[in-house]
Design an enzyme around this catalytic site. Sequence first.
Site, short mmCIF file in Angstrom:
data_model
loop_
_atom_site.label_atom_id
_atom_site.label_comp_id
_atom_site.label_asym_id
_atom_site.label_seq_id
_atom_site.Cartn_x
_atom_site.Cartn_y
_atom_site.Cartn_z
N SER A 175 0.85 -1.19 0.00
CA SER A 175 0.00 0.00 0.00
C SER A 175 0.88 1.24 0.00
CB SER A 175 -0.90 0.00 1.23
OG SER A 175 -1.61 1.22 1.29
N HIS B 151 -7.83 1.74 -5.23
CA HIS B 151 -8.98 1.54 -4.34
C HIS B 151 -9.62 2.89 -4.07
CE1 HIS B 151 -10.38 0.34 0.01
NE2 HIS B 151 -11.39 0.48 -0.82
N ASP C 75 -4.39 4.18 -2.65
CA ASP C 75 -5.61 4.52 -1.90
C ASP C 75 -6.08 5.92 -2.28
OD1 ASP C 75 -6.15 2.26 -0.05
OD2 ASP C 75 -4.10 2.69 0.60
N GLY D 278 0.63 -2.40 4.10
CA GLY D 278 1.24 -1.07 4.11
C GLY D 278 2.37 -0.98 5.11
N SER D 279 2.02 -0.67 6.36
CA SER D 279 3.05 -0.44 7.37
C SER D 279 3.91 -1.67 7.63
CB SER D 279 2.42 0.09 8.67
OG SER D 279 1.20 -0.54 8.95
N ASP E 258 -7.37 -6.13 2.83
CA ASP E 258 -6.66 -4.88 3.07
C ASP E 258 -6.94 -4.42 4.49
OD1 ASP E 258 -5.57 -2.35 3.06
OD2 ASP E 258 -6.82 -1.54 1.46
N GLY E 259 -5.86 -4.24 5.25
CA GLY E 259 -5.98 -3.72 6.61
C GLY E 259 -5.32 -4.60 7.64
N GLY E 260 -4.21 -4.15 8.18
CA GLY E 260 -3.55 -4.88 9.25
C GLY E 260 -2.88 -6.18 8.82
N MET F 77 -8.82 8.58 -1.57
CA MET F 77 -9.86 8.92 -0.58
C MET F 77 -10.31 10.36 -0.82
SD MET F 77 -8.09 7.38 2.85
CE MET F 77 -7.04 5.91 2.80
N HIS G 126 -0.64 -0.82 -4.62
CA HIS G 126 -1.98 -0.48 -4.16
C HIS G 126 -2.05 1.02 -3.88
CE1 HIS G 126 -5.93 -1.55 -2.48
NE2 HIS G 126 -5.68 -0.68 -1.52
N GLY H 79 -10.04 4.20 5.49
CA GLY H 79 -9.80 5.62 5.72
C GLY H 79 -8.43 5.96 6.25
N PHE H 80 -7.83 5.05 7.00
CA PHE H 80 -6.52 5.33 7.58
C PHE H 80 -5.67 4.07 7.57
CE2 PHE H 80 -9.42 8.38 9.45
CZ PHE H 80 -8.71 9.58 9.34
N GLY H 81 -4.34 4.24 7.44
CA GLY H 81 -3.44 3.11 7.49
C GLY H 81 -3.10 2.74 8.93
N GLY H 82 -2.47 1.60 9.09
CA GLY H 82 -1.94 1.21 10.39
C GLY H 82 -2.94 0.69 11.41
N MET I 251 -12.46 -5.52 3.22
CA MET I 251 -11.75 -4.65 4.14
C MET I 251 -11.66 -5.33 5.50
SD MET I 251 -10.72 -1.98 2.51
CE MET I 251 -10.13 -1.05 3.93
N MET J 5 -12.04 5.05 -2.29
CA MET J 5 -12.90 5.26 -1.13
C MET J 5 -13.55 6.62 -1.31
SD MET J 5 -10.27 3.65 1.64
CE MET J 5 -8.88 3.62 0.51
#
Length: 233
Positions: A17, A75, A44, A206-207, A184-186, A46, A42, A155-158, A150, A77
């Site tokens: 990401s 993606h 994002d 991402g992170s 996607d996410g965590g 938004m 990827h 809306g936010f990373g991490g 999701m 959003m």
Amino acid sequence: ICSSGKKMGVSPKIAPSMLSSDFANLAAEAKRMIDLGANWLHMDIMDGHFVPNLTIGAPVIESLRKHTNAYLDCHLMVTNPMDYVEQMGKAGASGFTFHVEVAKENWQELVSKIKSAGMIPAVALKPGTPVEEIFPLVEGKPPVEMVLVMTVEPGFGGQKFMPNMMDKVRALRHKYPTLDIQVDGGLGPSTIDAAAAAGANCIVAGSSVFGAPEPGEVISLLRASVEKAQPTS
């Protein structure tokens, strides 16, 4: 390719990401990820309305496209995805993922428009949205070609991975054996096995990638987990 073609449908696609990258050096960061073995990048997008955060739009995609041939997995959003199709297609987006929550009325027209703009159509759903809502889109004419589940609130990373979202992934994989299913996410070394075992093959991270001392090792680990979990026959 095996006789059933099944393996081809669920090949691992690791998509760092870019929201977690250094935006001041986006072209270099994109090259670094691809050189380290990433399949997709990827992106994002938004709008500050559908989600509270505001990130990038078509001008950044267009700029990045001049520096990479990579698959730009976008993606969106956004509250009005239809407004973005033409500009994202012209900018060089490869895939266009919209949210089912804002496309209940016009998804057939939206999917057709995405395809005619030269992009791969995909649909995303938030954690609170029942997975059944996207079945008609996977079975539609034309169909979406990927579903993004999701595993955090968009809306936010991490954010922290929601393991209960794997029920949606399992339901999708059972119903559509060759569908590209993205999470996607965590996602990272501690959560990838749960996602891969449930049936996810497109992994957004991402992170966990950009924050690692050796991002290439994380990308390899994510891919190995998907390969181990996916059927080869």
